[in-house]
Write a protein that holds these residues in place. Structure first.
Motif, PDB file in Angstrom:
ATOM      1  N   ASP A  88       0.867  -1.180   0.000  1.00 31.40           N
ATOM      2  CA  ASP A  88       0.000   0.000   0.000  1.00 31.40           C
ATOM      3  C   ASP A  88       0.905   1.232   0.000  1.00 31.40           C
ATOM      4  O   ASP A  88       1.841   1.300   0.797  1.00 31.40           O
ATOM      5  N   PRO A  89       0.654   2.214  -0.890  1.00 38.15           N
ATOM      6  CA  PRO A  89       1.531   3.396  -0.936  1.00 38.15           C
ATOM      7  C   PRO A  89       1.691   4.091   0.420  1.00 38.15           C
ATOM      8  O   PRO A  89       2.799   4.501   0.783  1.00 38.15           O
ATOM      9  N   GLY A  90       0.615   4.217   1.168  1.00 38.04           N
ATOM     10  CA  GLY A  90       0.707   4.850   2.484  1.00 38.04           C
ATOM     11  C   GLY A  90       1.523   4.010   3.452  1.00 38.04           C
ATOM     12  O   GLY A  90       2.290   4.526   4.267  1.00 38.04           O
ATOM     13  N   GLY A  91       1.381   2.693   3.352  1.00 35.30           N
ATOM     14  CA  GLY A  91       2.143   1.787   4.208  1.00 35.30           C
ATOM     15  C   GLY A  91       3.622   1.832   3.880  1.00 35.30           C
ATOM     16  O   GLY A  91       4.469   1.832   4.772  1.00 35.30           O
ATOM     17  N   ALA A  92       3.929   1.857   2.587  1.00 35.10           N
ATOM     18  CA  ALA A  92       5.329   1.936   2.163  1.00 35.10           C
ATOM     19  C   ALA A  92       5.971   3.223   2.667  1.00 35.10           C
ATOM     20  O   ALA A  92       7.107   3.220   3.150  1.00 35.10           O
ATOM     21  N   ARG A  93       5.223   4.311   2.591  1.00 38.46           N
ATOM     22  CA  ARG A  93       5.727   5.602   3.074  1.00 38.46           C
ATOM     23  C   ARG A  93       5.982   5.535   4.590  1.00 38.46           C
ATOM     24  O   ARG A  93       7.001   6.014   5.081  1.00 38.46           O
ATOM     25  N   LEU A  94       5.064   4.915   5.310  1.00 37.96           N
ATOM     26  CA  LEU A  94       5.201   4.780   6.753  1.00 37.96           C
ATOM     27  C   LEU A  94       6.445   3.955   7.115  1.00 37.96           C
ATOM     28  O   LEU A  94       7.223   4.335   7.996  1.00 37.96           O
ATOM     29  N   ILE A  95       6.646   2.843   6.421  1.00 37.82           N
ATOM     30  CA  ILE A  95       7.815   2.002   6.672  1.00 37.82           C
ATOM     31  C   ILE A  95       9.102   2.763   6.346  1.00 37.82           C
ATOM     32  O   ILE A  95      10.067   2.715   7.112  1.00 37.82           O
ATOM     33  N   ASN A  96       9.115   3.470   5.219  1.00 34.40           N
ATOM     34  CA  ASN A  96      10.290   4.273   4.862  1.00 34.40           C
ATOM     35  C   ASN A  96      10.620   5.283   5.950  1.00 34.40           C
ATOM     36  O   ASN A  96      11.777   5.439   6.339  1.00 34.40           O
ATOM     37  N   GLU A  97       9.597   5.987   6.441  1.00 35.52           N
ATOM     38  CA  GLU A  97       9.813   6.989   7.491  1.00 35.52           C
ATOM     39  C   GLU A  97      10.374   6.336   8.750  1.00 35.52           C
ATOM     40  O   GLU A  97      11.304   6.862   9.365  1.00 35.52           O
ATOM     41  N   LEU A  98       9.807   5.201   9.137  1.00 28.33           N
ATOM     42  CA  LEU A  98      10.270   4.503  10.332  1.00 28.33           C
ATOM     43  C   LEU A  98      11.719   4.061  10.181  1.00 28.33           C
ATOM     44  O   LEU A  98      12.551   4.312  11.064  1.00 28.33           O
ATOM     45  N   LYS A  99      12.050   3.426   9.062  1.00 29.59           N
ATOM     46  CA  LYS A  99      13.419   2.946   8.834  1.00 29.59           C
ATOM     47  C   LYS A  99      14.405   4.116   8.802  1.00 29.59           C
ATOM     48  O   LYS A  99      15.499   4.024   9.367  1.00 29.59           O
ATOM     49  N   GLU A 100      14.022   5.215   8.156  1.00 38.35           N
ATOM     50  CA  GLU A 100      14.906   6.384   8.106  1.00 38.35           C
ATOM     51  C   GLU A 100      15.174   6.925   9.503  1.00 38.35           C
ATOM     52  O   GLU A 100      16.310   7.272   9.832  1.00 38.35           O
ATOM     53  N   LYS A 101      14.133   7.002  10.341  1.00 41.72           N
ATOM     54  CA  LYS A 101      14.313   7.499  11.712  1.00 41.72           C
ATOM     55  C   LYS A 101      15.184   6.554  12.533  1.00 41.72           C
ATOM     56  O   LYS A 101      16.049   6.990  13.291  1.00 41.72           O
ATOM     57  N   LEU A 102      14.952   5.247  12.395  1.00 40.80           N
ATOM     58  CA  LEU A 102      15.765   4.276  13.131  1.00 40.80           C
ATOM     59  C   LEU A 102      17.229   4.367  12.728  1.00 40.80           C
ATOM     60  O   LEU A 102      18.117   4.352  13.582  1.00 40.80           O
ATOM     61  N   ILE A 103      17.475   4.478  11.442  1.00 39.44           N
ATOM     62  CA  ILE A 103      18.855   4.573  10.960  1.00 39.44           C
ATOM     63  C   ILE A 103      19.490   5.881  11.418  1.00 39.44           C
ATOM     64  O   ILE A 103      20.647   5.904  11.843  1.00 39.44           O
ATOM     65  N   GLU A 104      18.728   6.965  11.372  1.00 38.15           N
ATOM     66  CA  GLU A 104      19.255   8.261  11.817  1.00 38.15           C
ATOM     67  C   GLU A 104      19.639   8.210  13.301  1.00 38.15           C
ATOM     68  O   GLU A 104      20.672   8.755  13.696  1.00 38.15           O
ATOM     69  N   LYS A 105      18.828   7.548  14.115  1.00 36.42           N
ATOM     70  CA  LYS A 105      19.118   7.440  15.554  1.00 36.42           C
ATOM     71  C   LYS A 105      20.349   6.580  15.826  1.00 36.42           C
ATOM     72  O   LYS A 105      21.029   6.779  16.831  1.00 36.42           O
ATOM     73  N   THR A 106      20.626   5.615  14.963  1.00 31.01           N
ATOM     74  CA  THR A 106      21.777   4.738  15.170  1.00 31.01           C
ATOM     75  C   THR A 106      23.008   5.191  14.377  1.00 31.01           C
ATOM     76  O   THR A 106      24.044   4.539  14.438  1.00 31.01           O
ATOM     77  N   LYS A 107      22.889   6.306  13.674  1.00 32.44           N
ATOM     78  CA  LYS A 107      23.989   6.799  12.838  1.00 32.44           C
ATOM     79  C   LYS A 107      25.313   6.928  13.601  1.00 32.44           C
ATOM     80  O   LYS A 107      26.344   6.477  13.098  1.00 32.44           O
ATOM     81  N   PRO A 108      25.341   7.486  14.819  1.00 34.19           N
ATOM     82  CA  PRO A 108      26.623   7.564  15.532  1.00 34.19           C
ATOM     83  C   PRO A 108      27.244   6.179  15.787  1.00 34.19           C
ATOM     84  O   PRO A 108      28.464   6.022  15.681  1.00 34.19           O
ATOM     85  N   LEU A 109      26.417   5.197  16.089  1.00 29.85           N
ATOM     86  CA  LEU A 109      26.928   3.846  16.308  1.00 29.85           C
ATOM     87  C   LEU A 109      27.468   3.248  15.011  1.00 29.85           C
ATOM     88  O   LEU A 109      28.509   2.579  15.010  1.00 29.85           O
ATOM     89  N   LEU A 110      26.763   3.490  13.900  1.00 29.10           N
ATOM     90  CA  LEU A 110      27.224   3.005  12.603  1.00 29.10           C
ATOM     91  C   LEU A 110      28.555   3.640  12.227  1.00 29.10           C
ATOM     92  O   LEU A 110      29.475   2.959  11.758  1.00 29.10           O
ATOM     93  N   GLU A 111      28.658   4.939  12.430  1.00 29.76           N
ATOM     94  CA  GLU A 111      29.897   5.635  12.101  1.00 29.76           C
ATOM     95  C   GLU A 111      31.056   5.129  12.954  1.00 29.76           C
ATOM     96  O   GLU A 111      32.171   4.941  12.458  1.00 29.76           O
ATOM     97  N   SER A 112      30.790   4.871  14.226  1.00 31.40           N
ATOM     98  CA  SER A 112      31.816   4.340  15.120  1.00 31.40           C
ATOM     99  C   SER A 112      32.248   2.937  14.673  1.00 31.40           C
ATOM    100  O   SER A 112      33.444   2.614  14.682  1.00 31.40           O
ATOM    101  N   LEU A 113      31.299   2.133  14.275  1.00 32.33           N
ATOM    102  CA  LEU A 113      31.603   0.790  13.793  1.00 32.33           C
ATOM    103  C   LEU A 113      32.513   0.839  12.568  1.00 32.33           C
ATOM    104  O   LEU A 113      33.534   0.133  12.505  1.00 32.33           O
ATOM    105  N   ILE A 114      32.185   1.695  11.612  1.00 33.46           N
ATOM    106  CA  ILE A 114      32.992   1.831  10.400  1.00 33.46           C
ATOM    107  C   ILE A 114      34.378   2.384  10.747  1.00 33.46           C
ATOM    108  O   ILE A 114      35.390   1.923  10.234  1.00 33.46           O
ATOM    109  N   ARG A 115      34.418   3.356  11.647  1.00 36.77           N
ATOM    110  CA  ARG A 115      35.704   3.931  12.067  1.00 36.77           C
ATOM    111  C   ARG A 115      36.584   2.856  12.716  1.00 36.77           C
ATOM    112  O   ARG A 115      37.775   2.770  12.440  1.00 36.77           O
TER     113      ARG A 115
END
Length: 114
Positions: A59-86
């Motif tokens: 569903d287009p609305g559902g896909a948008r909702l999932i995208n928003e959720l995944k983007e927020k989750l990734i944004e919140k974990t960005k410092p941990l991801l950057e530390s892992l890569i470093r």
């Protein structure tokens, strides 16, 4: 950290990103693929969405909702991801992109190092 080859580094990144996905995001991927191209690392997660999210993504609305959720989750974990890569590369992350691709049920994350 020194690696014998790009394949060694790719293998280590794949393992660590799989662990990160499970421990920090509570998700598991069917496949995690890491590639090192010069100063760029590309990490691709395939088959991350659980069945309920796959159904919702049709569903287009559902896909948008999932995208928003995944983007927020990734944004919140960005410092941990950057530390892992470093920790893995001894290089700072200078730029990154996250591209959700729900229609193909995969997420690609690119990391650009310096």
């Amino acid at each position: 950290m020194e690696y014998k080859s790009n394949k060694d580094l790719e293998s280590r990144i794949t393992r660590e990103m799989s662990r990160f996905l499970k421990e920090q995001m509570g998700e598991q991927a069917e496949a995690v693929i890491a590639r090192v191209l010069g100063d760029t690392i590309i990490v691709r997660f395939k088959g991350v969405l659980p069945p309920a999210e796959i159904r919702l993504s049709k569903d287009p609305g559902g896909a948008r909702l999932i995208n928003e959720l995944k983007e927020k989750l990734i944004e919140k974990t960005k410092p941990l991801l950057e530390s892992l890569i470093r920790d893995l590369t001894a290089a700072d992350v200078v730029w990154w992109i996250c591209i959700p691709a729900l229609m193909r049920r995969q997420v690609s994350v690119s990391r650009f190092l310096h």
